[in-house]
Each structure stands twice: as C-alpha cells, then as structure tokens.
Design an enzyme around this catalytic site. Structure first.
Site, PDB file in Angstrom:
ATOM      1  N   HIS A  81      61.875  51.498  26.465  1.00 25.89           N
ATOM      2  CA  HIS A  81      63.148  50.837  26.161  1.00 25.89           C
ATOM      3  C   HIS A  81      62.936  49.674  25.187  1.00 25.89           C
ATOM      4  O   HIS A  81      63.704  49.489  24.236  1.00 25.89           O
ATOM      5  CB  HIS A  81      63.795  50.309  27.454  1.00 25.89           C
ATOM      6  CG  HIS A  81      64.200  51.391  28.411  1.00 25.89           C
ATOM      7  ND1 HIS A  81      65.455  51.482  28.948  1.00 25.89           N
ATOM      8  CD2 HIS A  81      63.504  52.443  28.923  1.00 25.89           C
ATOM      9  CE1 HIS A  81      65.525  52.537  29.759  1.00 25.89           C
ATOM     10  NE2 HIS A  81      64.338  53.129  29.762  1.00 25.89           N
TER      11      HIS A  81
ATOM     12  N   ASP B  14      70.858  47.184  27.397  1.00 26.81           N
ATOM     13  CA  ASP B  14      70.395  48.472  27.886  1.00 26.81           C
ATOM     14  C   ASP B  14      71.479  49.068  28.770  1.00 26.81           C
ATOM     15  O   ASP B  14      72.012  48.391  29.655  1.00 26.81           O
ATOM     16  CB  ASP B  14      69.098  48.268  28.684  1.00 26.81           C
ATOM     17  CG  ASP B  14      68.291  49.527  28.773  1.00 26.81           C
ATOM     18  OD1 ASP B  14      68.830  50.529  29.291  1.00 26.81           O
ATOM     19  OD2 ASP B  14      67.132  49.531  28.317  1.00 26.81           O
TER      20      ASP B  14
ATOM     21  N   THR C   6      68.608  54.746  26.320  1.00 23.20           N
ATOM     22  CA  THR C   6      67.413  55.185  25.589  1.00 23.20           C
ATOM     23  C   THR C   6      67.007  56.617  25.939  1.00 23.20           C
ATOM     24  O   THR C   6      66.024  57.118  25.399  1.00 23.20           O
ATOM     25  CB  THR C   6      66.235  54.230  25.883  1.00 23.20           C
ATOM     26  OG1 THR C   6      66.036  54.211  27.305  1.00 23.20           O
ATOM     27  CG2 THR C   6      66.520  52.825  25.405  1.00 23.20           C
TER      28      THR C   6
END
Ligand code: UDP
Length: 487
Positions: free
Chosen positions: A23, A128, A150
């Site tokens: 990530h 994220d 991701t």
C-alpha cells in the site's frame, strides 16, 4: 505569513496509506505523480514504516526536489516488535481503528500538526480505501476525500458483491462445499469465478469473522467518498470497472502506477534515477548473478511482503524448484518461514548451490526487467502482478491471501498470462508447472503476455486511458476546495 498560508488556495493533498509495503509503495508513487503536477503533498506514514523507509531507501533525497512535499508520521498503535505480517493483519486493522483514528482527527483539527498554519491547509485527502474512518474525520472538517483501494478492481468488485453472495447462500462456506463450483453472485465473472477464487477473507464458515467483516464494511462504505482510485487499467479489468462504475461513478483507473510514474518522469528528464520504496534492504548482488545467466533462463520466486510460509510448503516448493533443473532466484524475507528452518535436505542445498541464488529482499522491478528472467513464481500480490505484466514475464501463481486468490484466477483463466497453482503445494506439481512455464508451454503464453504488456504501456502513454484518468484526478484535486464536501 501564517494567515497568508491558511488562506492560500493552492491544492494540498494529504495521502494516508494503510501501513504495509504494497500500500505504501503504490501510494508513494501516486504522491510523486501529484508532486510532478504541482500539487503539494503531505504523506502520512506510520512511525515504523517511516523509520524503515528512511533506513532502506533514498526517499528523502528522491522527494527533496519537490518543495511542496513533506512527510508526517502517526502511530499504528502496535508494539514495535509486532510482526505486522499477513497472518496478523487483523491486528493492524484493529489498532488503526482504536489508536490511529483519534490521533488522525486531532492532527487535522485546528492547531493539530496538519492544520497549524505553517503550510497551506489540506484541500483534499487521498486515504487508503481500507480505512473509511478517514471519511468521517474529513467530513467533519469539510475536506473532500478520495479513496485509493490497492487491490485489483476484480477483487474490489468481489468484495462489493459479498451481500449478494450471502443472500444467495454462497457465503458462509459450508463444510461440504465444492470449492470448484462456479459462482453466480459476482456479476461479470460467472464464467470463471469459483468459490475457491474468492478473496481469502471470504473463506469463512462464520460471517462474524473479523477480517471478513472489515473488508465487507469498508467496501460498502466506499460510495461515501468523492471518488475511488484504482491501480489498474481499462484494457485489463474493463468488466470489473464497468460493474463498479454502476455503483461508484467517479472512478479513476490510473495503473499500472509504477509504469505511469516512469513514463511521466521520463517526460520530465532524460534518465530518471532509479528509486526504491522497499521496507527491507535490497540485495543487488542478485543483479550481478542474473547478468551471468542466459536470456529467459531464470525463474524468479517471491511471495511479497506479507506471506508467511510453513516448513512443509517451503520444502515442497524447494524440491519443485531444484527438480525442475531450472536456474532460480528466490527471495526469502527475514522471519517469513514459520517453524524449524534447520535440517534442510542435502539434495536441496546442493541443487541451490548449483542453480539457485537466494536473497532476503530483491530490487523486484529491476529483476523482472532483466533479460535473464523468464518466469515469476509469485503470490499474485497486485503490485507484483502489474509489475510482471509490464515486464512481460509469465507467472506461476501461488496465492496467499487477500485479493491474490482472485488475481491468480484472472492470470491463469482469463488473461492467460500464466498458470494458477492455487491451494496446491506439491513438489511434483511445482516441478511440472515450472517446466511448462519455462519450456513446454512457453509459446502459448508469449502472445498474451506481449499483448498485455503493450496494452499496459499504451494505457499510461499520452492519451492512454490511465494517463487521461490520472489527469482528471489531478484536475479534480486542483479544483477541490475545503467545505465543498456535501453528503
Ligand atoms: N518487492 C520487492 N522486493 C522483493 C519482494 C517484493 O521490491 O524482494 C516489492 C514488489 O516489487 C511489490 C511489493 O514489494 O511492489 C509487494 O507488493 P504486492 O502487492 O505484490 O504484495 P504484498 O507484499 O502486498 O503481499
């Protein structure tokens, strides 16, 4: 001075990755792409990730040419000696929610280190997508949020369909379930997605499983963000992207990010310096070893940053490699094998001396681009998959967790870029699949592998889909203003 800064309208993005290698490295690439476009970026790392980046990479000098870039750090809430490996990933989810979330909010509040007048105010957040609490915090502050997942688009879509899979009775998995049964619940994938190919977090017999609950709820929350960013490209995952767009229309498919960054850096300078995002020290001696090998003669073996191996699987893989009689370069990360690492059979040690090379961490993109590498035995992590596609290296997939079960199915069954060895670890099978990949079935893979490499390259070139999508994201970030966030 402070007043001028806090009233400034220059775009300033806060990028906040989930603190694990895969990530962090692709979000760092996105950070650099934004810097290249004149956007100010603050990159929020966990303390431990940041220490490792400082130790093993040139990240500070790499970003020193972007005056609008800076790092900030935050605790991930775990003790320093926690392994943070794939088998303990739920601990990271937990502690981020318990410890990091309130800290993140404090940082963004007036007077907090992200809002204290020494820099222009944050005008948007790229967080994220597995940390949707950032939406609540940013909403409170009136800042727009883009989520970056991701994983592959196909995996995201499978996660998105979990409620349908529960409704149809496909989940939870029952004891006598036939794992090769095709599923109807993930629209667009009915012809190839088997129960076995669902992301590992879905392999549960109890729906209250914590990992399952996290991925399901985080995915369902995505629509609350201003947009979704995926590291993929239209020609690769058109079907999944089309399905996702029906629910989340503002979608940016900007991958492969490493190729997108390389292409834009090359447009700025004739030979951009190589850089690394590695959290382990890269052992470049393997490049010298590769230089001595014949073209396409080596199989590269790496299971990424999170996989844990048990001794039994380690030995089966090792026999398969040695008995295939192929040259191999194998990354065995420190502390990645559970159990006793002693008493390795002499046959394996001798075979490795003759034909193998082992390192603790490799410069993977460079390895895959080396002419001696003819195949990749991979865990099918999404970054590794994209890197292999761009380097036109066919894959043997041995998925460990998360999106890897979906990715490996696509590689083997849909894109025909390699073979899926999912759920099997037997020395004879490993030996045979290596021989197939490197020799016997090489020709049937060459055309699809070359084609996909070209499509990937085209997507990030000027006018390509990922190039255009990235420009749209940059424009949207530049025109985002605080307080425009409407729910
Ligand atoms: N990687 C590397 N050297 C290694 C092994 C992996 O640089 O020896 C990099 C690889 O290039 C990729 C990342 O680590 O960018 C791993 O990400 P991926 O999504 O493939 O898997 P994860 O580690 O998240 O399971």
């Amino acid at each position: 001075m402070e007043d001028t800064l806090s009233q400034s309208n220059s775009p300033h993005v806060l990028i906040f990755p989930f603190p694990v290698q895969g990530h962090v490295s692709c979000m760092l690439k996105l950070a650099e792409l934004l810097c290249l476009s004149g956007v100010d970026v603050t990159f929020l790392n966990s303390d431990i990730i940041h220490r490792r980046l400082l130790r093993y990479t040139d990240v500070v000098s790499r970003f020193s040419c972007y005056p609008g870039f800076r790092f900030e750090t935050i605790s991930d809430g775990l003790p320093t000696d926690h392994p943070r490996s794939g088998n303990r990933v739920v601990d990271i989810f937990d502690s981020i929610k318990m410890v990091t979330k309130p800290m993140f909010r404090d940082m963004l509040l007036p007077g907090g280190c992200l809002n204290c007048g020494t820099r222009p105010p944050v005008t948007s957040v790229i967080a994220d997508g597995i940390m949707c609490f950032t939406i609540d915090v940013a909403k409170e502050m009136g800042i727009p949020v883009f989520l970056f997942r991701t994983v592959s688009a196909s995996c995201f879509w499978a996660f998105y369909c979990i409620p349908k899979l529960i409704e149809s009775g496909d989940l939870p998995i029952k004891e006598d379930d036939e794992m090769d049964r095709l599923l109807n619940g993930v629209t667009g994938m009915e012809n190839y997605l088997r129960l076995r190919d669902l992301p590992s977090f879905c392999r549960v017999s109890d729906l209250s499983d914590q990992g399952f609950q996290v991925v399901m709820s985080e995915t369902q929350e995505t629509y609350r963000a201003n947009g979704l960013i995926l590291n993929t490209f239209e020609d690769l995952e058109e079907s999944a992207l089309t399905q996702i767009r029906k629910h989340i229309p503002n979608l940016y498919a900007i991958g492969p990010l490493h190729a997108n960054l390389k292409s834009r850096l090359e447009a700025h300078m004739s030979s951009p310096p190589r850089s690394s995002d590695s959290l382990w020290e890269e052992d470049r001696t393997c490049m010298t070893w590769l230089d001595e090998q014949a073209p396409k003669s080596v199989i590269y073996v790496s299971f990424g940053s999170m996989t844990m191996l048990n001794r039994e699987d380690l030995i089966e893989l090792w026999y398969g490699l040695v008995n295939s009689n192929k040259k191999f370069l194998w990354v065995i990360r420190p502390n990645s094998v559970a159990g006793d690492g002693r008493n390795i059979p002499a046959h394996l040690l001798e075979g490795t001396m003759k034909r193998g090379y082992m390192v603790r961490w490799a410069p993977q993109e460079d390895v895959l681009a080396h002419q001696a590498v003819g195949g990749f035995l991979t865990h099918s992590g999404w970054n590794s998959t994209l890197e292999s596609i761009v380097a036109a290296v066919p894959m043997i997939c041995w998925p460990y967790y998360a999106d890897q079960q979906v990715n490996s199915r696509l590689v083997g069954e849909v894109w025909k870029l390699g073979f899926d060895m999912k759920d099997i670890c037997d020395r004879v099978i490993v030996e045979n699949v290596i021989k197939d990949l490197m020799d016997r079935k090489r020709d049937e893979l060459t055309r699809p592998v070359d084609r996909m490499m070209k499509l990937a390259t085209r997507s990030v070139a000027e006018g390509g889909t990922s190039y255009t999508s990235l420009n749209r994201l940059i424009e949207d970030i530049k025109t985002s203003t605080k307080d425009e966030y409407v729910f």
